[in-house]
Design an enzyme around this catalytic site. Structure first.
Site, mmCIF file in Angstrom:
data_model
loop_
_atom_site.group_PDB
_atom_site.id
_atom_site.type_symbol
_atom_site.label_atom_id
_atom_site.label_comp_id
_atom_site.label_asym_id
_atom_site.label_seq_id
_atom_site.Cartn_x
_atom_site.Cartn_y
_atom_site.Cartn_z
ATOM 1 N N LYS A 92 -2.445 -2.494 7.795
ATOM 2 C CA LYS A 92 -3.874 -2.307 8.025
ATOM 3 C C LYS A 92 -4.394 -3.404 8.945
ATOM 4 C CE LYS A 92 -8.133 -1.404 5.440
ATOM 5 N NZ LYS A 92 -8.722 -1.312 4.080
ATOM 6 N N HIS A 124 -4.562 -9.418 3.273
ATOM 7 C CA HIS A 124 -6.016 -9.379 3.448
ATOM 8 C C HIS A 124 -6.425 -10.305 4.589
ATOM 9 C CE1 HIS A 124 -6.773 -8.028 -0.996
ATOM 10 N NE2 HIS A 124 -6.484 -7.027 -0.192
ATOM 11 N N HIS A 133 -2.784 3.040 -5.631
ATOM 12 C CA HIS A 133 -3.384 1.774 -5.211
ATOM 13 C C HIS A 133 -3.635 0.860 -6.402
ATOM 14 C CE1 HIS A 133 -4.688 -0.197 -1.600
ATOM 15 N NE2 HIS A 133 -5.804 -0.623 -2.176
ATOM 16 N N TYR A 184 -10.304 -9.756 -7.373
ATOM 17 C CA TYR A 184 -9.403 -9.751 -8.531
ATOM 18 C C TYR A 184 -9.750 -10.854 -9.533
ATOM 19 C CZ TYR A 184 -6.861 -6.634 -5.487
ATOM 20 O OH TYR A 184 -6.541 -5.589 -4.655
ATOM 21 N N ARG A 234 0.857 -1.178 0.000
ATOM 22 C CA ARG A 234 0.000 0.000 0.000
ATOM 23 C C ARG A 234 0.898 1.234 0.000
ATOM 24 N NH1 ARG A 234 -2.400 -3.561 3.809
ATOM 25 N NH2 ARG A 234 -4.540 -4.181 3.268
ATOM 26 N N ARG A 278 -0.968 -1.770 -6.678
ATOM 27 C CA ARG A 278 -1.198 -2.924 -5.803
ATOM 28 C C ARG A 278 -2.245 -3.858 -6.417
ATOM 29 N NH1 ARG A 278 -1.448 -4.781 -0.274
ATOM 30 N NH2 ARG A 278 -3.596 -5.183 0.416
#
Length: 345
Positions: free
Chosen positions: A188, A320, A294, A329, A163, A297
């Site tokens: 995150k 994630h 972003h 994706y 990120r 990524r």
């Protein structure tokens, strides 16, 4: 009944809470409301950005309701403010939810109120959108218009799946050239993870760090050379802030003042430099997609799935929490679980 006091400091409006006068005629020794917010944010070890965002939204909430104290308001005023943001300010759902999170924090953590009523305030629903992805050929065209540090950072976003702020906050000790990997700290959700260091970036990154180390040594000679340390590490290890291992991989070009401690230090580079540089590169490459940092990524994840890597592996590399987030994706690839070809093809 409490009053809101406005002060103007260096041309900026500041809101504080002035409590009622006690019988003796002197004000109670309570800190101002926003100072209490800052104290609680720091006690919970939230980032400086979270602190700034929460304080800003609480300030807007107070001003919108004509400087009434939040303790005098409730669900109706919160709902009215959120409606105002959506209807009159036309903010995105994510922005509206950010404002609600700040108000939840205010009532629950600062004012210590029972906020059962606030839980009933409906959060805005974020529409489901497919991510903007660049092909490998498009990425080569973009990189042709990037140079120096911007090209190196963009390479980490695309080549390692970082990120934007993860790249900005990288420390020297997080780069492992021997194992060709990068450790992403406190990402995150507060989780750490490991991702790959692209072989093609290893040597340019080494040369970059040689230059940064020389700058750090000069800072030490000039009486600076310290850097912000997370959590309580600064107290536990007083000398660590000046050690090479803790320095940012992408430091700012200037010395700045830490807003919390008042120390003059060299912080990491401002993310706006890479954002504006990448936008110019995308435009120069003739790409009409609304690509941003972003998107690199997103492109990293899509390329790995296109090459047949397991989705669980991609999930770990991206950090994630849930594989359902990574599944977005597969929709970009038009492969929702299996490869599907058009009858015309």
């Amino acid at each position: 009944m409490g009053l809101i006091r406005l002060e103007f400091i260096h041309g900026r409006q500041r809101i504080g809470f002035m409590s009622t006068m006690v019988a003796s005629g002197s004000p109670e020794n309570k800190p101002k409301l926003l100072e209490r917010v800052r104290d609680v944010v720091r006690r919970k070890q939230y980032s400086i950005r979270t602190e700034q965002v929460y304080v800003d939204w609480i300030k807007r909430f107070i001003l919108y309701h004509k400087k009434r104290h939040p303790s005098e308001m409730g669900e109706e005023e919160v709902a009215e403010f959120l409606t105002h943001l959506a209807r009159d300010r036309n903010v995105a759902p994510a922005t509206q939810n950010q404002a609600l999170s700040a108000l939840l924090f205010l009532y629950k953590e600062v004012l210590k109120q029972d906020i059962g009523w606030l839980q009933n305030v409906e959060r805005a629903r974020k529409p489901s959108k497919l991510p903007v992805v660049l092909s490998h050929a498009e990425m080569k065209r973009v990189f042709a218009h990037l140079h120096g540090v911007s090209k190196l950072m963009a390479g980490l976003l695309y080549g390692s799946g970082l990120r934007l702020m993860e790249c900005m906050r990288l420390r020297v000790k997080d780069i492992d050239f021997e194992l060709a990997q990068i450790t992403v700290r406190d990402a995150k959700g507060g989780r750490d993870r490991i991702t790959m260091l692209p072989i093609n970036l290893a040597e340019p990154l080494r040369r970059h760090l040689v230059r940064i180390k020389a700058q750090h040594e000069q800072d030490l000679e000039d009486g600076f050379g310290s850097v912000h340390l997370p959590f309580a590490l600064g107290r536990k290890f007083p000398k660590a802030a000046g050690e090479w291992a803790w320095q940012y991989v992408f430091p700012s070009s200037r010395i700045s003042v830490d807003p919390r401690t008042g120390k003059r230090q060299r912080h990491h580079m401002a993310e706006g430099l890479l954002q504006s540089g990448l936008k110019r590169a995308v435009d120069a490459a003739g790409i009409v997609k609304r690509a941003n940092c972003h998107s690199l990524r997103h492109s990293f994840a899509t390329q790995l799935l296109r090459r047949g890597y397991d989705i669980r592996t991609v999930q770990e590399l991206l950090g994630h929490k849930d594989v359902s987030t990574t599944m977005i994706y597969t929709h970009v690839l038009n492969r929702p679980g299996i490869a599907v070809r058009s009858p015309l093809d």
